[in-house]
Design a protein around this motif. Structure first.
Motif, PDB file in Angstrom:
ATOM      1  N   GLN A   1       0.059   7.361 -12.667  1.00  9.54           N
ATOM      2  CA  GLN A   1       0.187   6.016 -13.524  1.00  9.54           C
ATOM      3  C   GLN A   1       1.179   5.109 -13.152  1.00  9.54           C
ATOM      4  O   GLN A   1       1.355   4.029 -12.723  1.00  9.54           O
ATOM      5  N   ASP A   2       2.482   5.813 -12.953  1.00  7.48           N
ATOM      6  CA  ASP A   2       3.681   5.263 -12.500  1.00  7.48           C
ATOM      7  C   ASP A   2       3.417   4.982 -10.870  1.00  7.48           C
ATOM      8  O   ASP A   2       4.112   3.688 -10.515  1.00  7.48           O
ATOM      9  N   ILE A   3       3.071   5.524  -9.996  1.00  5.59           N
ATOM     10  CA  ILE A   3       2.839   5.436  -8.655  1.00  5.59           C
ATOM     11  C   ILE A   3       2.037   4.357  -8.532  1.00  5.59           C
ATOM     12  O   ILE A   3       2.455   3.479  -7.428  1.00  5.59           O
ATOM     13  N   CYS A   4       1.128   4.178  -9.092  1.00 11.31           N
ATOM     14  CA  CYS A   4      -0.012   3.355  -8.698  1.00 11.31           C
ATOM     15  C   CYS A   4       0.456   1.891  -9.217  1.00 11.31           C
ATOM     16  O   CYS A   4      -0.123   0.623  -8.691  1.00 11.31           O
TER      17      CYS A   4
ATOM     18  N   LEU B   1      -8.516  14.848  -8.229  1.00 13.43           N
ATOM     19  CA  LEU B   1      -9.522  13.711  -8.003  1.00 13.43           C
ATOM     20  C   LEU B   1      -9.732  13.105  -9.540  1.00 13.43           C
ATOM     21  O   LEU B   1      -9.935  11.533  -9.261  1.00 13.43           O
ATOM     22  N   ILE B   2      -9.851  13.605 -10.575  1.00 12.47           N
ATOM     23  CA  ILE B   2     -10.072  12.928 -11.637  1.00 12.47           C
ATOM     24  C   ILE B   2      -8.807  12.246 -12.178  1.00 12.47           C
ATOM     25  O   ILE B   2      -8.738  10.888 -12.448  1.00 12.47           O
ATOM     26  N   GLY B   3      -7.648  12.926 -12.119  1.00 15.57           N
ATOM     27  CA  GLY B   3      -6.319  12.218 -12.432  1.00 15.57           C
ATOM     28  C   GLY B   3      -6.263  10.808 -11.825  1.00 15.57           C
ATOM     29  O   GLY B   3      -5.592   9.881 -12.370  1.00 15.57           O
ATOM     30  N   VAL B   4      -5.865  11.072 -10.568  1.00 15.75           N
ATOM     31  CA  VAL B   4      -5.690   9.800  -9.578  1.00 15.75           C
ATOM     32  C   VAL B   4      -6.612   8.867  -9.636  1.00 15.75           C
ATOM     33  O   VAL B   4      -6.313   7.793  -9.744  1.00 15.75           O
ATOM     34  N   THR B   5      -8.006   9.096  -9.853  1.00 17.74           N
ATOM     35  CA  THR B   5      -9.272   8.150  -9.970  1.00 17.74           C
ATOM     36  C   THR B   5      -8.721   7.236 -11.206  1.00 17.74           C
ATOM     37  O   THR B   5      -9.086   5.870 -11.332  1.00 17.74           O
ATOM     38  N   ALA B   6      -8.540   8.085 -12.276  1.00 20.42           N
ATOM     39  CA  ALA B   6      -8.513   7.369 -13.619  1.00 20.42           C
ATOM     40  C   ALA B   6      -7.080   6.305 -13.674  1.00 20.42           C
ATOM     41  O   ALA B   6      -7.167   5.343 -14.182  1.00 20.42           O
TER      42      ALA B   6
ATOM     43  N   LEU C   1      -3.399  -5.233  -2.004  1.00 16.54           N
ATOM     44  CA  LEU C   1      -3.617  -6.538  -1.713  1.00 16.54           C
ATOM     45  C   LEU C   1      -4.135  -6.856  -0.236  1.00 16.54           C
ATOM     46  O   LEU C   1      -4.732  -7.673   0.190  1.00 16.54           O
ATOM     47  N   TRP C   2      -3.846  -6.121   0.756  1.00 15.98           N
ATOM     48  CA  TRP C   2      -4.152  -6.080   2.138  1.00 15.98           C
ATOM     49  C   TRP C   2      -5.537  -5.919   2.338  1.00 15.98           C
ATOM     50  O   TRP C   2      -5.943  -6.083   3.374  1.00 15.98           O
ATOM     51  N   GLY C   3      -6.252  -5.439   1.519  1.00 19.04           N
ATOM     52  CA  GLY C   3      -7.709  -4.930   1.587  1.00 19.04           C
ATOM     53  C   GLY C   3      -7.773  -3.519   1.966  1.00 19.04           C
ATOM     54  O   GLY C   3      -8.843  -3.564   2.465  1.00 19.04           O
ATOM     55  N   VAL C   4      -6.882  -2.882   1.820  1.00 17.44           N
ATOM     56  CA  VAL C   4      -6.894  -1.472   2.337  1.00 17.44           C
ATOM     57  C   VAL C   4      -8.001  -0.646   1.155  1.00 17.44           C
ATOM     58  O   VAL C   4      -7.731  -0.945   0.084  1.00 17.44           O
ATOM     59  N   PRO C   5      -9.008   0.054   1.742  1.00 24.05           N
ATOM     60  CA  PRO C   5     -10.025   0.729   0.872  1.00 24.05           C
ATOM     61  C   PRO C   5      -9.057   1.460  -0.040  1.00 24.05           C
ATOM     62  O   PRO C   5      -8.026   2.317   0.016  1.00 24.05           O
ATOM     63  N   PRO C   6      -9.586   1.646  -1.528  1.00 23.76           N
ATOM     64  CA  PRO C   6      -9.012   2.364  -2.461  1.00 23.76           C
ATOM     65  C   PRO C   6      -8.691   4.097  -2.050  1.00 23.76           C
ATOM     66  O   PRO C   6      -7.704   4.715  -2.154  1.00 23.76           O
ATOM     67  N   ARG C   7      -9.734   4.509  -1.204  1.00 23.04           N
ATOM     68  CA  ARG C   7      -9.731   5.844  -0.616  1.00 23.04           C
ATOM     69  C   ARG C   7      -8.612   6.047   0.177  1.00 23.04           C
ATOM     70  O   ARG C   7      -7.823   7.028   0.055  1.00 23.04           O
ATOM     71  N   GLN C   8      -8.084   5.160   1.121  1.00 21.50           N
ATOM     72  CA  GLN C   8      -7.134   5.228   1.948  1.00 21.50           C
ATOM     73  C   GLN C   8      -5.733   5.138   1.065  1.00 21.50           C
ATOM     74  O   GLN C   8      -4.873   5.787   1.556  1.00 21.50           O
ATOM     75  N   VAL C   9      -5.725   4.133   0.566  1.00 20.02           N
ATOM     76  CA  VAL C   9      -4.595   3.899  -0.592  1.00 20.02           C
ATOM     77  C   VAL C   9      -4.193   5.199  -1.366  1.00 20.02           C
ATOM     78  O   VAL C   9      -3.209   5.766  -1.298  1.00 20.02           O
ATOM     79  N   ILE C  10      -5.061   5.924  -1.862  1.00 18.83           N
ATOM     80  CA  ILE C  10      -4.600   6.904  -2.779  1.00 18.83           C
ATOM     81  C   ILE C  10      -4.301   8.192  -1.773  1.00 18.83           C
ATOM     82  O   ILE C  10      -3.539   8.749  -1.944  1.00 18.83           O
TER      83      ILE C  10
END
Length: 307
Positions: free
Chosen positions: A179-182, A112-117, A192-201
């Motif tokens: 970092q690379d994946i994001c 959670l910490i690593g992906v959010t950062a 860009l499609w407006g998908v919430p960050p939670r779902q993108v992650i």
């Protein structure tokens, strides 16, 4: 272009899931993987099936304190006259359950910490990763000892403290990979499609991190076992009379001259489990990342460094 990027991301996620299966098969084809798995499974069987075959209860007195082996107690008695074999068979289940719970919680917190950062960047990344650096400055066992000596040792606090001690290393590894994946096109396109960050992650970032997370799970499980057994050795986390491998080593060290099995048996079981877990994790890392990157990945992860 956006649809093509999303399709590419889905293909990448499927490849990552296939990579885990290939890495498992590759680990089981190597001598490291086979030996490590057999060693780990043997200790797991001992811990979870042992209570069914233990000849005595944990607190039954079978002989004089620190007696050598005899009829009905093949590994002798401990410092209180209790059967060493029975206490070894009864002393691993709670330790392993706590280690698994601590490792699972550490994976959740660290991921959670690593992906959010990595995804948020900016001030959020700076705050989260500097907090991780602060925690990494404390040796894990010292940090856990500080917390449990001040707040006590209820089971939930022990699990939480060990998880917090392990989470920074996982966060560093996950942050480096995320970092690379994001920055990849398919992640940017979905955002860009407006998908919430939670779902993108959850749908597009985490699946691409499954292989390094699997390696981390094996490494952190080994560390959790060592930390919890070390705490037990020092008298934290167990009630008097409760069988535990770490406690047995401490309780019976003064009677080693009369009956060394009181220390040797639990120490040997812990060593076999630690070596087996590390061997299988190393084999998995070699199969997943290749011979050249595997050593750097495992060593760097163990030190909390980015791969």
């Amino acid at each position: 272009m956006t649809t093509e990027a999303v399709d590419a991301g889905r293909r990448g996620n499927r490849r990552e899931r296939g990579a885990i299966r290939r890495a498992l098969r590759g680990a089981l084809r190597s001598w490291r993987g086979r030996i490590g798995l057999v060693m780990a499974l043997a200790v797991l069987a001992l811990a979870f099936l042992g209570p069914l075959v233990a000849p005595h209860a944990a607190t039954d007195f079978v002989a004089l304190p620190s007696s050598p082996r005899g009829p009905g107690y093949p590994l002798g008695s401990d410092g209180l006259g209790q059967d060493v074999l029975s206490r070894v068979l009864l002393g691993g289940r709670k330790l392993l359950l706590l280690a698994v719970l601590s490792t699972g919680l550490a994976l959740v917190l660290g991921t959670l910490i690593g992906v959010t950062a990595a995804y948020r960047r900016g001030w959020a990344e700076t705050a989260l990763m500097r907090g991780v650096d602060v925690l990494l400055a404390f040796p894990q066992l010292v940090f856990v000892l500080l917390v449990v000596s001040v707040l006590g040792t209820p089971t939930w606090l022990l699990v939480l403290t060990v998880a917090i001690a392990q989470a920074p290393q996982i966060a560093r590894v996950v942050h480096a990979g995320a970092q690379d994946i994001c920055e990849r096109d398919f992640v940017q396109a979905v955002a860009l499609w407006g998908v919430p960050p939670r779902q993108v992650i959850a749908r597009h970032v985490l699946p691409s991190l499954s292989t390094p997370l699997a390696v981390e799970a094996g490494l952190r499980l080994g560390f959790s076992i060592v930390i919890i057994s070390g705490l037990n050795f020092l008298g934290f986390g167990v009630q008097p009379g409760t069988p535990s491998w770490g406690v047995m080593i401490n309780e019976n060290r003064l009677g080693m001259a009369s009956n060394p099995w009181g220390v040797v048996a639990p120490a040997l079981v812990l060593a076999i489990l630690a070596i087996g877990t590390n061997l299988f994790t190393d084999a998995f890392a070699r199969a997943a990342f290749g011979e050249d990157r595997a050593d750097d990945t495992v060593i760097g992860s163990g030190m909390g460094a980015t791969p």
